[in-house]
Structure formats: C-alpha cells, structure tokens
Design an enzyme around this catalytic site. Structure first.
Site, PDB file in Angstrom:
ATOM      1  N   LYS A   1      36.891  52.792  38.410  1.00  0.00           N
ATOM      2  CA  LYS A   1      36.295  51.514  38.292  1.00  0.00           C
ATOM      3  C   LYS A   1      35.103  51.367  39.627  1.00  0.00           C
ATOM      4  O   LYS A   1      35.246  51.785  40.608  1.00  0.00           O
ATOM      5  CB  LYS A   1      37.369  50.452  38.376  1.00  0.00           C
ATOM      6  CG  LYS A   1      36.641  48.974  38.443  1.00  0.00           C
ATOM      7  CD  LYS A   1      37.629  47.922  38.371  1.00  0.00           C
ATOM      8  CE  LYS A   1      37.140  46.499  38.766  1.00  0.00           C
ATOM      9  NZ  LYS A   1      37.112  46.548  40.300  1.00  0.00           N
TER      10      LYS A   1
ATOM     11  N   HIS B   1      40.253  44.342  34.932  1.00  0.00           N
ATOM     12  CA  HIS B   1      41.717  44.211  35.256  1.00  0.00           C
ATOM     13  C   HIS B   1      42.405  42.724  34.520  1.00  0.00           C
ATOM     14  O   HIS B   1      43.282  42.930  33.841  1.00  0.00           O
ATOM     15  CB  HIS B   1      41.838  43.604  36.708  1.00  0.00           C
ATOM     16  CG  HIS B   1      41.466  44.612  37.659  1.00  0.00           C
ATOM     17  ND1 HIS B   1      41.693  46.006  37.520  1.00  0.00           N
ATOM     18  CD2 HIS B   1      40.745  44.448  38.710  1.00  0.00           C
ATOM     19  CE1 HIS B   1      41.118  46.634  38.139  1.00  0.00           C
ATOM     20  NE2 HIS B   1      40.708  45.914  39.300  1.00  0.00           N
TER      21      HIS B   1
ATOM     22  N   LYS C   1      38.528  35.000  45.544  1.00  0.00           N
ATOM     23  CA  LYS C   1      38.816  35.388  46.893  1.00  0.00           C
ATOM     24  C   LYS C   1      39.056  34.078  47.773  1.00  0.00           C
ATOM     25  O   LYS C   1      38.402  33.074  47.356  1.00  0.00           O
ATOM     26  CB  LYS C   1      37.640  36.159  47.371  1.00  0.00           C
ATOM     27  CG  LYS C   1      37.240  37.461  46.531  1.00  0.00           C
ATOM     28  CD  LYS C   1      38.030  38.893  47.179  1.00  0.00           C
ATOM     29  CE  LYS C   1      37.517  39.765  46.399  1.00  0.00           C
ATOM     30  NZ  LYS C   1      38.393  40.898  46.423  1.00  0.00           N
TER      31      LYS C   1
HETATM   32  C1  BG6 Z   1      39.872  45.686  42.759  1.00  0.00           C
HETATM   33  C2  BG6 Z   1      38.544  45.076  43.029  1.00  0.00           C
HETATM   34  O1  BG6 Z   1      39.554  46.332  41.526  1.00  0.00           O
HETATM   35  O2  BG6 Z   1      41.213  45.210  42.638  1.00  0.00           O
HETATM   36  C3  BG6 Z   1      38.907  44.134  44.302  1.00  0.00           C
HETATM   37  O3  BG6 Z   1      37.343  45.900  43.408  1.00  0.00           O
HETATM   38  C4  BG6 Z   1      40.390  43.490  44.356  1.00  0.00           C
HETATM   39  O4  BG6 Z   1      37.994  43.038  44.490  1.00  0.00           O
HETATM   40  C5  BG6 Z   1      41.631  44.377  43.867  1.00  0.00           C
HETATM   41  O5  BG6 Z   1      40.643  42.870  45.640  1.00  0.00           O
HETATM   42  C6  BG6 Z   1      42.596  43.685  43.417  1.00  0.00           C
HETATM   43  O6  BG6 Z   1      43.733  44.666  43.039  1.00  0.00           O
HETATM   44  P1  BG6 Z   1      45.218  44.170  43.653  1.00  0.00           P
HETATM   45  O7  BG6 Z   1      45.972  45.313  43.068  1.00  0.00           O
HETATM   46  O8  BG6 Z   1      45.182  44.385  45.132  1.00  0.00           O
HETATM   47  O9  BG6 Z   1      45.688  42.989  43.108  1.00  0.00           O
END
Ligand code: BG6
Length: 538
Positions: A197, A289, A381
């Site tokens: 990604k 996601h 965030k």
């Molecule tokens: C990534 C994003 O794909 O996923 C990030 O670019 C984000 O900004 C992250 O923090 C979150 O993934 P996880 O697995 O830590 O929840």
C-alpha cells in the site's frame, strides 16, 4: 515436513561474512518444531526491494524470523535485499539483528518476542544477501537476473517494500528483463510480485497502476497487500461468523441496527509528515484497511476457502458499497490538546495545512442482506485511545415487556470484535440485577485470545509471506476490488461541487471532532466511546 537447517547449499561468500560478524552457530536448526498442521513453504528466493527501509526492519524480518521459528521455511530459501547504496551483507545483517533484538525486548512492540532464538535468527541470517542497486537502473535488474540464475529453485518473490513512486519503474524493469516470466524460463518456478500500500491515490491512479502491472505480469502473479488482512483477529472474523451457529442467522438487516468500525490511534504522524500531508487519514485508511474490515464483516458466505471463492464474495461486496458523498463524511485535524501539540506543529507539515488526520464515514451496502443498515467507519491519529474494533449493534427487542417495571430503557446488545490492541470479542447484554425488584443491568461477557491460546509475537506479515510462498491469494486484493473501493470514494476525494471537504479541529487526545457525533446522531445512533471500561462493571 522440511525444517530449516544450516546445511543450505546456497550459502554464498556474503553469507560467510554475515556468519562471522553475527557469530552464527553451527548447531543444526532441525530441532525447531514446525507449526502444527502446517506444511513448510516451497523453496524460493525472496527479493526485497527496499532492504534498508522501515518495513523490512520492523515487519518483514520479524515475520521471516517467526516463520523460521515455526519451521515453515524451506532450507533452500534465500533472501536478497536490494537497496541503493553500497553496503556489505554483514553490515546489513548486523543492523537487522540489532533492530530485531531491540523490538524483541520492547514490550510495546508487536514483535515482543523476549529473547531471540539464536538458532532461528542464524538460520535466517545465513540466507541474507545484500545487493546494492538503484531501483530505476537497468543494471540493477541485469545483475539480479544473474544472481537468480544461480538459484536452485526458479521460485522467486519480488517484494516491493519501497515508496509508491518506485512501483512502476521496478515492475517495468522486472518485466523487460524477463524476470517475471514463469515456466521454463524460470526453471519451471513461480514469479510472484508483492505490492504494498498505497495502491494508487484514487481510482484513476489505481487503474493506471493495475494496467501497468498487468502489462508485465498476470493477475495470478500479483499479491497486493493490505496488512490488516494479515492480522489473526481480522482473519478470525470469518471464523466467528461462519464457524458458529449463533451469529449468522442474526447477521442481517432484520436484527442489526448498525455496525461501527473503528481504527483509532494515539500516535501522531510519527515523522511521516510529508507523506501524510499528501495522503491524509481518509486515503490512508478508509478505502483500504477499513473497507477490508467492512468486507470481512459484511461479505456473503463463500462456498469454500478457495482464494477465488472468497475474493469473488469480497468483490461483490465492494460492488454493493453505495458511493459516498460529502454528506457521508466528517474530516478532522488534531490541534494542541492533552496528548500534545497540534498536527500543524509536526515536522514537514505546513503551518496552515488542511490535511485531515481524522475521518468518519457513513457507508451503506446496497444488497438484500444490508439495505438500510448504516456502517459507521472512523479512524484518526492522536485520539483518546488505541482501539481497532468492529461493533455490531443489534436492534432493540421488539416488545417492551418491562414497561410496568422500573426498567425504562434497555442497553442495546453489541458484539464487539476486538482487533487491536486487545484481541478477542465481547458481548454486551442485559441481565436481571440482584434484589427483590425487577431491575435490568447491562453486563459484558468477553473472550481474550491470551486466555485460550499461547501468546505469539506475530507482526501480521507471517501469514501473508507464507501464503505468497504457497501461492495462496485469499488474503490479497484483486485488481477489481481495489478499483471498486477507490471508485466508491471518488466523490469525497474529488468533489464535483462544494469545494474540498471541511476539516474540523479536535484536541489531541480527545474522542475526535464533535461534528462526527452529529453524523450518527441524525440516525439516532452514537459512537461507542474510545475510552471505556467494560459495560456496567463496578
Ligand atoms: C498504515 C497507515 O497502513 O496502517 C498508518 O499508513 C497506520 O498511518 C497503520 O498507522 C495502522 O496499522 P496498525 O496495524 O498499526 O493498526
């Protein structure tokens, strides 16, 4: 079952150097147990473009180490790390080893393995080779071709752990050098291409990237990663839905009031200001996601776990997502608050930036099962809590049996699938409270993975890498699904009227912008608080 051993015939000069600097022991690794019921992957060479990057250090290497611990890699495995800048293999290996040790000792890290298993690490280290090369230089690919011709197995995985701007140049050169050709030209082996990604930034760029890749490789060779699908708790959504008689009958519009999908983070942009300025929370998380989570929770049951059977159902679901408009989303940006300074004060962020660090969306799935059920998605965030979860809220009971009792309102039943950092499920329901009077109290029953299964220092890439070696594409995204997802959000990314979507402020460390509450309030719903204890606990 083949288990990793030190007897690899593929040890090279640079492996020997690595061995010296990393004090590789000569003890056989055969004694390591292999994961129950799993067969080892076939021998292959994993070529990682971006060997010096964060993804390689933080996720790919820990995942390869975990696979080695489980005995799921073949002795004939080889890992070639390509990056710009001359470097000895020994130096690269030493660096990776140091990082792995640090992550293993860090309780906050997903790779909190405690002490590293020397046997497993040595097994991996012996198979690592560093190759200096520019991603846009033809020489790199000519050199790679020579190296690959020396490998015993023709199986190769090209992993693009690089910035998105390098995807096209690398694929083009791999294609033109003939490195993506399978069959005889590859000693009868497979050639898989793993793309990280972000896969495009909107529907036009995603289509363009797909078309480019498919000029040089077939769809069956392409493994588009969404790392959320590597999480056990995400894969478990299908198990919860389809391995239990309890849930599926109520998994539909007649019983479900709404579904909330949350991916809340407490971290800020973590030094990725310049990437984030161009991406924003919506592009970064929603059409990928969060839509993946939506797919897992809302797709129809497939006829089997065959990759195409599952991916067809997911594609059907993506197709049924009603295109979002500006009225379906709320954007926010964190400002100075209890959790720290505002986004505009972050490095590499414009002082007047209008990039969103929070996005909420109301999504409808227009099909027989889900018509009229809102799916509320939110991500951000610097929020009040780290919480990735899906809450399925059931409709109120149909008859107010308790109307003549002191009970005036019942708390809705909610099944929560907890993905991160808690792993498990919880169910909120109502019981009679102790005492002579009929009073109903909300309680929670919950399951935590750690209570039932041994804790695993799984970073989420283990299954993805292993599946890619086995040629199982179930957990990878197909071109059509990616394009349909981008298509559903196109009006939000490029509004035809009304200008850019307004971005509302929220305090760093809060629950997000109040405007996001209004998005649900108009349907008579409310977000589950990010900061909450178990329902009704004393
Ligand atoms: C990534 C994003 O794909 O996923 C990030 O670019 C984000 O900004 C992250 O923090 C979150 O993934 P996880 O697995 O830590 O929840």
């Amino acid at each position: 079952m083949s288990t990793p051993s030190n007897s690899s015939a593929s040890s090279s000069q640079s492996d020997t150097t690595a061995a010296r600097s990393c004090k590789i022991s000569a003890s056989p690794h055969d004694a390591l147990p292999s994961a129950a019921g799993k067969k080892p992957a076939p021998p292959c060479t994993l070529v990682i473009f971006g060997a010096g990057g964060d993804l390689t250090r933080r996720l790919l290497m820990p995942a390869l180490y975990n696979l080695a611990v489980d005995g799921l890699l073949d002795d004939g495995m080889k890992i070639i790390g390509v990056n710009h800048g001359e470097r000895a293999t020994s130096e690269w290996v030493e660096d990776l080893h140091t990082s792995l040790q640090q992550f293993a000792a860090d309780k906050a890290s997903t790779f909190h393995a405690g002490k590293l298993d020397d046997n497993a690490w040595n097994w991996v280290a012996q198979r690592l080779e560093y190759m200096a090369g520019e991603f846009e230089s033809d020489d790199t690919f000519a050199q790679l071709k020579q190296k690959l011709a020396q490998q015993h197995s023709g199986n190769v995985i090209f992993y693009l752990a690089v910035g998105a701007r390098f995807f096209k140049p690398i694929v083009e050169r791999l294609g033109k050098t003939g490195l993506l050709k399978e069959g005889d030209e590859a000693n009868g082996g497979f050639r898989h291409l793993v793309i990280e990604k972000p896969f495009g930034t909107d529907v036009t760029s995603a289509r363009d990237l797909n078309a480019h890749i498919l000029t040089y490789a077939s769809e069956a060779q392409v493994y588009r990663i969404d790392h959320f699908l590597g999480k056990d708790t995400v894969q478990s959504i299908l198990a919860v839905r389809f391995a239990n008689a309890l849930f599926e009958p109520i998994w539909r519009r007649e019983y479900i009031d709404c579904v909330q999908i949350t991916a809340a983070e407490t971290i800020g942009v973590e030094g990725r200001g310049s990437f984030y300025e161009q991406t924003g929370a919506f592009r970064d998380m929603v059409p990928n996601h969060l839509f993946q989570l939506l797919g897992m929770v809302a797709m129809e049951p497939p006829n089997s776990f065959d990759a195409e059977a599952v991916r067809d159902k997911k594609a059907e679901l993506s197709d049924a997502i009603q295109p979002l408009t500006r009225h379906d989303v709320v954007f926010g940006q964190y400002e100075k608050g209890p959790a720290g300074p505002g986004y505009r004060e972050e490095p590499d962020v414009a002082p007047d930036s209008t990039t969103e660090t929070y996005a909420a969306a109301r999504v409808f799935v227009e099909n027989w099962r889900w018509a009229g059920v809102p799916f509320y998605l939110r991500t951000g965030k610097r929020l009040a809590a780290r919480r990735t979860e899906i809450s399925v809220q059931l409709k109120p009971v149909p008859f107010r049996l308790f109307r003549d009792t002191p009970v005036d309102a019942l708390t809705p039943n909610v099944l929560t699938l907890r993905i991160d950092p808690a792993h498990g499920t919880s169910f909120d329901f109502n019981v009679k409270m102790p005492g002579p009077v009929m009073q109903v109290g909300a309680v929670q029953s919950s399951f935590d993975y750690n209570d039932f299964f041994a804790e695993q220092a799984n970073v989420g890439y283990e299954t993805l890498l292993y599946d890619c070696m086995l040629g199982d594409e179930t957990l990878f995204q197909r071109a059509d699904s990616i394009e349909t997802s981008w298509c559903s959000v196109d009006e939000v990314l490029h509004p035809k009227t009304g200008g850019p979507i307004e971005v509302h402020g929220y305090a760093a460390g809060s629950e997000g912008p109040t405007q996001a509450d209004a998005l649900l309030a108009r349907d008579g719903h409310a977000w589950r608080p990010l900061q909450r204890d178990a329902v009704g606990k004393k």
